[in-house]
Each structure stands twice: as C-alpha cells, then as structure tokens.
Scaffold this active site. Sequence first.
Site, short mmCIF file in Angstrom:
data_model
loop_
_atom_site.label_atom_id
_atom_site.label_comp_id
_atom_site.label_asym_id
_atom_site.label_seq_id
_atom_site.Cartn_x
_atom_site.Cartn_y
_atom_site.Cartn_z
CE LYS A 251 -3.18 2.56 3.01
NZ LYS A 251 -3.88 2.57 4.32
CG ASP A 256 -5.39 8.34 4.58
OD1 ASP A 256 -6.25 8.99 3.97
OD2 ASP A 256 -5.65 7.37 5.32
CE LYS A 263 -6.33 8.91 7.96
NZ LYS A 263 -6.87 7.76 8.69
CG ASP A 274 -1.96 5.22 5.16
OD1 ASP A 274 -1.91 4.15 5.81
OD2 ASP A 274 -3.00 5.60 4.60
CG ASP A 333 -9.75 7.63 6.81
OD1 ASP A 333 -8.68 7.72 6.17
OD2 ASP A 333 -9.78 7.56 8.05
CD GLU A 335 -6.68 5.44 2.49
OE1 GLU A 335 -5.56 5.07 2.84
OE2 GLU A 335 -7.60 5.67 3.30
NE ARG A 337 -10.91 -0.92 3.59
CZ ARG A 337 -11.46 -1.06 4.80
NH1 ARG A 337 -12.64 -1.64 4.92
NH2 ARG A 337 -10.83 -0.65 5.88
#
Length: 481
Positions: A251, A256, A263, A274, A333, A335, A337
Amino acid sequence: MNFELKSIGLEGAATEKCDALIVLVSQDFKAGKDDLSALLVQTLKSGDFETKAGKSLSLYRPAQASATRVVLVGVGSGSARDVRGALMSAVASVKSSALKKLVVCFAAPAREDAVRAVVTAVADTTYTYTTTKSKPEGRVLTKVLVTTTNASEVKNTFDRAVGIVVGAELTKEWANRPANHATPTLLAEAAQALAELPKISCEVLGPKEVAKLGMGSFMAVAQGSDQPLRFIILKYTGAAKTQAPTVLVGKGITFDCGGISIKPAAEMDEMKFDMSGAASVLGVFRSLAALKPAINVIGLIPACENMVNGRAVKPGDVVTSMSGQTIEILNTDAEGRLVLCDALTYAERFKPAAVVDIATLTGACVIALGGVRSGLFASQEALGTALFAAGESAQDGCWRMPLDEDYAEGLKTNFADVANLGGRAGGAIAAAKFLQRFTDKFPWAHLDIAGTAWKSGSAKGATGRPVGLLVEYLMTLAPAK
C-alpha cells in the site's frame, strides 16, 4: 555500516582495538585463562555484576582489553529476547560521536537467534534519520564486529540478518520522510534506483496507463490530489523465468488526510507513514539484491495521495475496479483497500505461486494486536503457517486472524457489488474480507501492519517492519545451497 563476524572468544575480542567492547555474558559462561575472563569472574564473585538479563557494568580503559570502553552485559539464558533488550541499553550507553568501531563479544557460544538479535539491535539503536535536517548528525558508527567461538555455525543466520538490516533501513528512510519528500513520483524514483542493482528491474505506470488498465478503484482515490498517481512494478529475477514468482503488494498512500471523510487533526502528521507497506516492498527488494536467493519476486506498489479537492471521490460514489466488480465508497478514509484491490487483480497476470499484500490498513488491527504483532490473514493454511513461522524466526512476529465468511456480511450494499466498509466491529477482518474478493486466482495473504510499521510519541519513527518477516519467508522458498 559494515558488519563482520569473527570466530574468536574473549581473549581475541580483548585484543581488538575499538571505541567500545560489549561483552554478552549468559548464565552458561565458563571462564577461560585469559585476563578478561579473570576480570569477569572477579566481578561476578564480588556481586558487582550479574548474568541476569539487563544487568551491566561499565569500565573505562581497563588493562584487560584494548577497547576504550568495556561494558559487561548480562543476557540471562542468552535468548534473542534477553540479548536484544540488554544490548540495546548497552549500545545506547556507549553511543557518542566517538563510537566508530564497536565489538560485540559473546562470552559463551552464541545461539542463532541471539546473533540475529545482535545485528538488528545494533542497527535499530544507532539508526538516525537525517534527510530533511539542515544540520544532520547521522550515524558515525562504521564498523561492527561480532565475535563468538562458534561463528561457523551461525554464519548463515548472521549474513541473512545483515541483508535484512540493509532493506529495513531503506524502508525506514522512505517511511520516515514527510509527504512532500515522498510523493508518488519520488517513491517511483526510489524504485527505479533499485533497478541499478543486479537482477532487479522496474517499470512505472502513470495515470494514462493505469486508466487504460481499468483501475477505476485506484484512480478514484488518487483523483482528490494534485500529485499524479504512480503504479510501480519491481521484478527480482533470481531463478529461471519459468519459475512462478511470489508477488508482494505494498500500500503506497504517501499521505492520507482521509479524503472527504477527513481525519481528526491530532496526529494526522503520522499519515505520512501510510505508505509503509510500499516502503517495506522497497526494503525487501534491497535485501534481495544483497542476499541473492534463487527465486523470482514481483513487487507492486499503487502509489497516490488521499486528499481533498473539487474532484475528490465522495461517500456514496460507486466505482468500477479492474476486476469489473463495482464498489460503493461509504467512507473515503477506507482508501487502502481501494488501491490494493486493483493491484491484486493486476497480480493475476504473473500466475504467481502466492501473493502477499502489506498495508497499514486498519485502526482496528491496532486495537486487536497493539504494536507487538502484525495481523496475518491467509486464504490457505500452508501459506499462513509459513508466514507465521517466518515472523517467529525473524523476530518480527505476526498473529493469524480469521477469515470466516460471516465477517463479509457487513460489506453488502444495495447499490454495488460490495461496499468498502463493514462497520466498526471486526473492522480489520472485514477489510481483509474485502481484499479476499479479488484473490480467487492465487494463494493470498494479507499483513495488516497498522500497529507495527511505526512508533508514536517521543520514539516516533518507522520500525522497518515487516521486512524481516517477508525476507525470511522468501528465503525459505529458495533451494538449499
């Protein structure tokens, strides 16, 4: 930093000229006839020193050794856990601008896991991030000599540990960088730099190529940022091209903010981490270049930012993934996946022996396992068992989590084939069940590293995990030499 292993005991280690000599003394210590052994016996008899793990005694320029400083360190049974904890404290006590050469001596024959612990502990304790500092004060330690009388028995473990450290430090470097110094484009350039090493090649796809592939889910996440996405394809070819590769998918969300489902401001800076899954893939390839196993490995990194602008994807939007499955985005959020699922579909073209994705995916996994073990999900028992064993061996533990079909119930929606969110309860498992929908054509495992990829607070920084676990697993696939 250069690591070296020598087959010498206390007497030989005492003659090494160095800035610091750390002597690891287990309960199995048996004194020889040399002066340093005699000194050890005296300190034990007087009660000034004990072999209990964590006990230590510091000496300055003792007559019995050529080192400027000598630290006697108790390591109890000599286990990896005892050695790592005690050594990290000892290295911290001698770390200074004068520490350029360090000798670590086992006073009794070393266990293999303890040798691995020495290498990783020294590397972790002396690592310093400097990239974005105006007056960097980096690591001054350049030489680490590890000595034990049974060096030939532990050499393979030592060499592997050194190879893992090289990769883990590259992972730390990129995970620690702030987002403006680790954009998708810069991450792609780091991957391309790896292609200068033997047996590694790299291809980078941009927005036009990704659109042509039909990666609608990946593109949906990227469309809220001014930074163009990058899809990175690394290849390590150590075996015949006919041998099925193992595919690693990392990933690569380089920052993010949560998108429209933004967030909280507190600790949002940590969302530069992230992309730790992507950074771990870079690190693994660096380790492969050092260790040169006879296997084939593919690394896939979908890299983009999850940001907010007028084009950003909205809660309730439905997108079409590369697999053709439609996805209702209930929360922007969730995201990770969304970018991983298209990369998993892309992995099919390699006809892989197995696919492992690595992602800082869910806060739920942090609640479940904390920062001790990564979450492990596997579609096949043999793959799950092998990854778990690799983590134990590498001292980079994970824990097997369930994949019962009942956990997918929350992903159902009236408006698409699947939703990207399944509710708070069992959130890490629901995320894994989402990914599993895209893995029917190969053995698959998922490592949720949200709790293990970095530390917060005063020790804030990347850990380099799970490079150790992944490299250990890959090395078990190589034919024995």
